[in-house]
Design a protein around this motif. Structure first.
Motif, PDB file in Angstrom:
ATOM      1  N   HIS A 173      19.917  -3.623  12.501  1.00 51.58           N
ATOM      2  CA  HIS A 173      19.239  -2.365  12.797  1.00 51.58           C
ATOM      3  C   HIS A 173      18.821  -1.666  11.506  1.00 51.58           C
ATOM      4  CE1 HIS A 173      18.190   1.475  14.392  1.00 51.58           C
ATOM      5  NE2 HIS A 173      19.215   2.064  13.791  1.00 51.58           N
ATOM      6  N   THR A 174      19.728  -1.594  10.545  1.00 50.02           N
ATOM      7  CA  THR A 174      19.417  -0.935   9.291  1.00 50.02           C
ATOM      8  C   THR A 174      18.354  -1.717   8.533  1.00 50.02           C
ATOM      9  OG1 THR A 174      21.678  -0.116   9.250  1.00 50.02           O
ATOM     10  CG2 THR A 174      20.443   0.062   7.214  1.00 50.02           C
ATOM     11  N   SER A 175      18.391  -3.056   8.588  1.00 46.66           N
ATOM     12  CA  SER A 175      17.363  -3.862   7.937  1.00 46.66           C
ATOM     13  C   SER A 175      15.999  -3.586   8.542  1.00 46.66           C
ATOM     14  CB  SER A 175      17.675  -5.353   8.083  1.00 46.66           C
ATOM     15  OG  SER A 175      18.879  -5.657   7.433  1.00 46.66           O
ATOM     16  N   LEU A 176      15.956  -3.469   9.855  1.00 50.99           N
ATOM     17  CA  LEU A 176      14.680  -3.167  10.509  1.00 50.99           C
ATOM     18  C   LEU A 176      14.174  -1.795  10.113  1.00 50.99           C
ATOM     19  CD1 LEU A 176      15.360  -4.601  14.077  1.00 50.99           C
ATOM     20  CD2 LEU A 176      13.895  -5.560  12.298  1.00 50.99           C
ATOM     21  N   LEU A 177      15.081  -0.811   9.999  1.00 54.01           N
ATOM     22  CA  LEU A 177      14.702   0.528   9.574  1.00 54.01           C
ATOM     23  C   LEU A 177      14.114   0.487   8.170  1.00 54.01           C
ATOM     24  CD1 LEU A 177      14.708   3.653   9.875  1.00 54.01           C
ATOM     25  CD2 LEU A 177      17.024   3.595   8.956  1.00 54.01           C
ATOM     26  N   LEU A 178      14.758  -0.238   7.271  1.00 54.60           N
ATOM     27  CA  LEU A 178      14.263  -0.328   5.903  1.00 54.60           C
ATOM     28  C   LEU A 178      12.915  -1.030   5.857  1.00 54.60           C
ATOM     29  CD1 LEU A 178      14.774   0.257   2.934  1.00 54.60           C
ATOM     30  CD2 LEU A 178      16.020  -1.897   2.790  1.00 54.60           C
ATOM     31  N   ARG A 223      24.042  11.690  14.620  1.00 49.01           N
ATOM     32  CA  ARG A 223      23.840  10.456  13.868  1.00 49.01           C
ATOM     33  C   ARG A 223      22.625  10.694  13.001  1.00 49.01           C
ATOM     34  NH1 ARG A 223      25.812   5.704  12.904  1.00 49.01           N
ATOM     35  NH2 ARG A 223      27.412   5.944  14.461  1.00 49.01           N
ATOM     36  N   THR A 224      22.783  10.417  11.722  1.00 53.83           N
ATOM     37  CA  THR A 224      21.703  10.653  10.782  1.00 53.83           C
ATOM     38  C   THR A 224      21.388   9.389  10.000  1.00 53.83           C
ATOM     39  OG1 THR A 224      20.967  12.115   8.992  1.00 53.83           O
ATOM     40  CG2 THR A 224      23.247  11.506   8.962  1.00 53.83           C
ATOM     41  N   SER A 225      20.109   9.193   9.761  1.00 53.18           N
ATOM     42  CA  SER A 225      19.628   8.078   8.941  1.00 53.18           C
ATOM     43  C   SER A 225      18.802   8.661   7.804  1.00 53.18           C
ATOM     44  CB  SER A 225      18.749   7.132   9.762  1.00 53.18           C
ATOM     45  OG  SER A 225      19.491   6.525  10.785  1.00 53.18           O
ATOM     46  N   LEU A 226      19.112   8.236   6.596  1.00 49.51           N
ATOM     47  CA  LEU A 226      18.382   8.669   5.421  1.00 49.51           C
ATOM     48  C   LEU A 226      17.797   7.449   4.723  1.00 49.51           C
ATOM     49  CD1 LEU A 226      20.958  11.204   3.888  1.00 49.51           C
ATOM     50  CD2 LEU A 226      19.010  11.714   5.377  1.00 49.51           C
ATOM     51  N   VAL A 227      16.580   7.588   4.223  1.00 45.90           N
ATOM     52  CA  VAL A 227      15.989   6.567   3.369  1.00 45.90           C
ATOM     53  C   VAL A 227      15.901   7.171   1.975  1.00 45.90           C
ATOM     54  CG1 VAL A 227      13.959   5.137   2.887  1.00 45.90           C
ATOM     55  CG2 VAL A 227      14.722   5.478   5.253  1.00 45.90           C
ATOM     56  N   TRP A 228      16.400   6.421   1.022  1.00 44.87           N
ATOM     57  CA  TRP A 228      16.495   6.849  -0.367  1.00 44.87           C
ATOM     58  C   TRP A 228      15.512   6.057  -1.205  1.00 44.87           C
ATOM     59  CZ3 TRP A 228      20.239  10.572  -1.352  1.00 44.87           C
ATOM     60  CH2 TRP A 228      21.194  10.771  -0.347  1.00 44.87           C
ATOM     61  N   GLU A 229      14.804   6.737  -2.111  1.00 42.88           N
ATOM     62  CA  GLU A 229      13.925   6.067  -3.059  1.00 42.88           C
ATOM     63  C   GLU A 229      14.590   6.109  -4.430  1.00 42.88           C
ATOM     64  OE1 GLU A 229       9.359   6.129  -4.745  1.00 42.88           O
ATOM     65  OE2 GLU A 229       9.994   7.723  -3.394  1.00 42.88           O
ATOM     66  N   CYS A 230      14.589   4.973  -5.118  1.00 43.76           N
ATOM     67  CA  CYS A 230      15.140   4.899  -6.462  1.00 43.76           C
ATOM     68  C   CYS A 230      14.114   5.486  -7.431  1.00 43.76           C
ATOM     69  CB  CYS A 230      15.454   3.448  -6.819  1.00 43.76           C
ATOM     70  SG  CYS A 230      16.172   3.257  -8.467  1.00 43.76           S
ATOM     71  N   VAL A 253      25.175   1.217   4.738  1.00 45.56           N
ATOM     72  CA  VAL A 253      24.067   1.218   3.782  1.00 45.56           C
ATOM     73  C   VAL A 253      23.477  -0.173   3.656  1.00 45.56           C
ATOM     74  CG1 VAL A 253      23.436   1.622   1.358  1.00 45.56           C
ATOM     75  CG2 VAL A 253      25.166   3.063   2.451  1.00 45.56           C
ATOM     76  N   ILE A 254      22.156  -0.216   3.517  1.00 45.59           N
ATOM     77  CA  ILE A 254      21.475  -1.416   3.068  1.00 45.59           C
ATOM     78  C   ILE A 254      20.629  -1.001   1.878  1.00 45.59           C
ATOM     79  CG2 ILE A 254      19.560  -1.155   4.695  1.00 45.59           C
ATOM     80  CD1 ILE A 254      19.496  -4.275   4.736  1.00 45.59           C
ATOM     81  N   ASP A 255      20.791  -1.724   0.780  1.00 48.15           N
ATOM     82  CA  ASP A 255      20.111  -1.396  -0.464  1.00 48.15           C
ATOM     83  C   ASP A 255      19.032  -2.439  -0.707  1.00 48.15           C
ATOM     84  OD1 ASP A 255      19.300  -0.942  -3.080  1.00 48.15           O
ATOM     85  OD2 ASP A 255      21.331  -0.675  -3.848  1.00 48.15           O
ATOM     86  N   GLY A 256      17.787  -1.997  -0.684  1.00 44.37           N
ATOM     87  CA  GLY A 256      16.664  -2.899  -0.904  1.00 44.37           C
ATOM     88  C   GLY A 256      16.161  -2.859  -2.329  1.00 44.37           C
ATOM     89  N   GLY A 257      16.908  -2.247  -3.244  1.00 39.35           N
ATOM     90  CA  GLY A 257      16.482  -2.177  -4.633  1.00 39.35           C
ATOM     91  C   GLY A 257      15.732  -0.893  -4.925  1.00 39.35           C
ATOM     92  N   ARG A 258      14.476  -0.807  -4.506  1.00 40.81           N
ATOM     93  CA  ARG A 258      13.668   0.390  -4.721  1.00 40.81           C
ATOM     94  C   ARG A 258      13.881   1.410  -3.616  1.00 40.81           C
ATOM     95  NH1 ARG A 258       9.360   3.143  -3.949  1.00 40.81           N
ATOM     96  NH2 ARG A 258       8.464   1.978  -2.255  1.00 40.81           N
TER      97      ARG A 258
END
Length: 188
Positions: free
Chosen positions: A5-10, A150-157, A120-125
C-alpha cells in the motif's frame, strides 16, 4: 500488505509530481536520513507528538511548531485533513498554516498518542510515512472531543532535510470513554 500500500502511494505521488519538480537538481543532490531523529518516521512522530500538542495556556504558532517540517517553497504541496469542516485543500504550507492556526488557538488543550506506526517507505528523493494517532481535544467551552486518525505524509528530500509535500489525514470521532482510555488527561 502495508508495504505494498505504501509503495503504491509513493509511486502514485511520484507520478503526480510535475517532471520539473522531479528533476530539481537541489533535491537530487541532497542526502536525507534514512534512520534516526531526522528520518521520515521519527519526523512523522514529532509532527503529531510535538507539533500538534497544545497544553493549557500555550499559544499555537504553526510556523514555529511545525514550520521546519513543511516545504514552504514548493509548488507541489497538497495538504488535506477531513477534520476541517470545510474540507479545504492546502496548496502551500502558508495556506495550511492559515487554516489551522486560529482553530488550534481556540482549543484549551490538544493531547495525542500514537496508536500504530509510523510505517515508512524511503524512495531516496521521496519517502512516504503513515501512522495512526488518537487526539483528545478540549474546546474553550470545556467540551472533550476524541478522535482517531490515520495520516499519510509524503516527504521530499531537500538540502535542508526531509520536508512534507503531501498530507492526508482521515479522522473519525470516538466516545469520551474511549479517548480518556487512550489519551488520559494528565490530571486524572
Amino acid at each position: 500488505m502495508r508495504p505494498i500500500h505504501t509503495s503504491l502511494l509513493l509511486a502514485a505521488t511520484l507520478a503526480s509530481l510535475p517532471l520539473a519538480a522531479q528533476a530539481n537538481n537541489e533535491t537530487q543532490s541532497a542526502t536525507c536520513a534514512a534512520s534516526g531523529p531526522a528520518s521520515p518516521g521519527e519526523l512523522h512522530r514529532e509532527w503529531i507528538m510535538v507539533g500538534w500538542e497544545k497544553h493549557r495556556g500555550d499559544s499555537f504558532d504553526f510556523r514555529e511548531r511545525l514550520g521546519h517540517l513543511y516545504h514552504w517553497d514548493s509548488s507541489d504541496v497538497v495538504l488535506y485533513d477531513n477534520y476541517d469542516p470545510q474540507h479545504r485543500v492546502g496548496r502551500s504550507a502558508s495556506e495550511w498554516a492559515s487554516l489551522w492556526t486560529g482553530p488550534f488557538n481556540e482549543l484549551r488543550e490538544a493531547r495525542h498518542s500514537v496508536m500504530d506506526g509510523p510505517d515508512v517507505i524511503d524512495g531516496g528523493r521521496l519517502a512516504a510515512s503513515t501512522l495512526e494517532f488518537a487526539a483528545r481535544l478540549e474546546t474553550a467551552q470545556g467540551e472533550i472531543i476524541g478522535n482517531r486518525a490515520r495520516t499519510s505524509l509524503v516527504w521530499e528530500c531537500t538540502s535542508d532535510g526531509w520536508k512534507i509535500v503531501r498530507e492526508h489525514t482521515s479522522v473519525r470521532l470516538v466516545s469520551r470513554e474511549e479517548i480518556d482510555a487512550i489519551v488520559p488527561h494528565p490530571n486524572g
